[in-house]
Design an enzyme around this catalytic site. Sequence first.
Site, short mmCIF file in Angstrom:
data_model
loop_
_atom_site.label_atom_id
_atom_site.label_comp_id
_atom_site.label_asym_id
_atom_site.label_seq_id
_atom_site.Cartn_x
_atom_site.Cartn_y
_atom_site.Cartn_z
N MET A 159 -0.10 -16.82 8.22
CA MET A 159 0.30 -16.49 6.80
C MET A 159 2.03 -16.29 6.71
O MET A 159 2.24 -15.36 7.56
CB MET A 159 -0.37 -15.45 6.24
CG MET A 159 -0.11 -15.52 4.60
SD MET A 159 -1.04 -14.05 3.77
CE MET A 159 -2.78 -14.87 4.10
N ARG B 225 6.94 -9.13 -3.92
CA ARG B 225 6.76 -8.34 -4.97
C ARG B 225 5.85 -9.24 -6.15
O ARG B 225 5.26 -8.79 -6.92
CB ARG B 225 7.80 -7.80 -5.66
CG ARG B 225 8.53 -6.65 -4.98
CD ARG B 225 9.51 -5.93 -5.82
NE ARG B 225 10.18 -4.79 -4.77
CZ ARG B 225 11.40 -4.21 -5.35
NH1 ARG B 225 11.63 -4.43 -6.50
NH2 ARG B 225 11.65 -3.25 -4.44
N ILE C 39 2.50 -13.30 -3.32
CA ILE C 39 2.64 -14.47 -2.97
C ILE C 39 1.44 -14.46 -1.70
O ILE C 39 0.52 -15.33 -1.86
CB ILE C 39 3.90 -14.94 -2.33
CG1 ILE C 39 4.74 -15.20 -3.27
CG2 ILE C 39 3.49 -16.17 -1.71
CD1 ILE C 39 4.41 -16.32 -4.38
N TRP D 208 -1.07 -12.35 -1.33
CA TRP D 208 -2.40 -12.23 -1.74
C TRP D 208 -2.91 -13.53 -2.45
O TRP D 208 -4.13 -13.71 -2.15
CB TRP D 208 -2.17 -11.06 -2.91
CG TRP D 208 -3.47 -10.79 -3.66
CD1 TRP D 208 -3.88 -11.37 -4.88
CD2 TRP D 208 -4.42 -9.76 -3.34
NE1 TRP D 208 -5.11 -10.77 -5.35
CE2 TRP D 208 -5.36 -9.65 -4.34
CE3 TRP D 208 -4.80 -9.07 -2.18
CZ2 TRP D 208 -6.81 -8.84 -4.11
CZ3 TRP D 208 -5.87 -8.23 -1.95
CH2 TRP D 208 -6.59 -8.20 -3.05
N ALA E 112 1.71 -2.88 5.70
CA ALA E 112 1.34 -3.35 4.50
C ALA E 112 0.42 -4.71 4.37
O ALA E 112 -0.64 -4.71 3.60
CB ALA E 112 2.77 -4.05 3.67
N TYR F 16 -5.28 -6.61 3.43
CA TYR F 16 -6.75 -7.28 3.94
C TYR F 16 -7.89 -6.03 3.44
O TYR F 16 -8.90 -6.48 3.45
CB TYR F 16 -6.40 -7.35 5.33
CG TYR F 16 -5.51 -8.26 5.90
CD1 TYR F 16 -5.30 -9.57 4.96
CD2 TYR F 16 -4.86 -8.31 7.02
CE1 TYR F 16 -4.46 -10.43 5.15
CE2 TYR F 16 -3.75 -9.20 7.49
CZ TYR F 16 -3.89 -10.41 6.52
OH TYR F 16 -2.78 -11.23 6.86
#
Length: 203
Positions: free
Chosen positions: A106, A114, A117, A119, A148, A153
């Site tokens: 990913m 912010r 993207i 997610w 982060a 996750y």
Amino acid sequence: MAWLLAESFAESILLPSRFVSVLGYLVKQYLFERMELLPNTATLISFYRKRKEEGKEEEERLEEVEEEDEVELLAGTVEVCFNKKGAVASPPTPTPPKNSPYISKMAGKKSLWRRSIRWHLLKASEELISQMSSSKEVYLHCRMIDTAPFNMYKKAGYDIVNTDTILILLLLQRRKHLMCKKLPVLTNFSESDTFYSQEELTP
């Protein structure tokens, strides 16, 4: 897309910027090889649409199109493997089950983080797996130092099932968690439209 992945991986392994173009070439070759494994694997690509007057940091890379007010930018990408036929030859450790769906590689543009993207890429991957695979356990890796992504996750429902031992450092690799999530069973395709309607979009 190859350039986006190369930039992301170069940053994660602290590769000097002068080697990014070489890494980009290797990534491109890898993507061609993965295409031969369709439909056992898939690569999802995310685009971000913005108005031309929104900032200038990307404008140097864009061709000016007078008649259009919006442009589409490559925002992120993720690879989804549905079964062992689509699995990579040498998966990272700890090794996930061979015939279980696996999310990997990913990458997203830093300037768009912010806008969630990553997610959205994660949720799109899960939805695709729910439609394409009979197995409802999905796995992914997360490096221990990546706070982060790990928090994202965890928020998405992934739990740690295994972790690299400290001996992996002898191979000049970062320690990683293997994480797993059980996906709900979809009874029809229309159900997938509202599959994540209750999820917050901001990780």
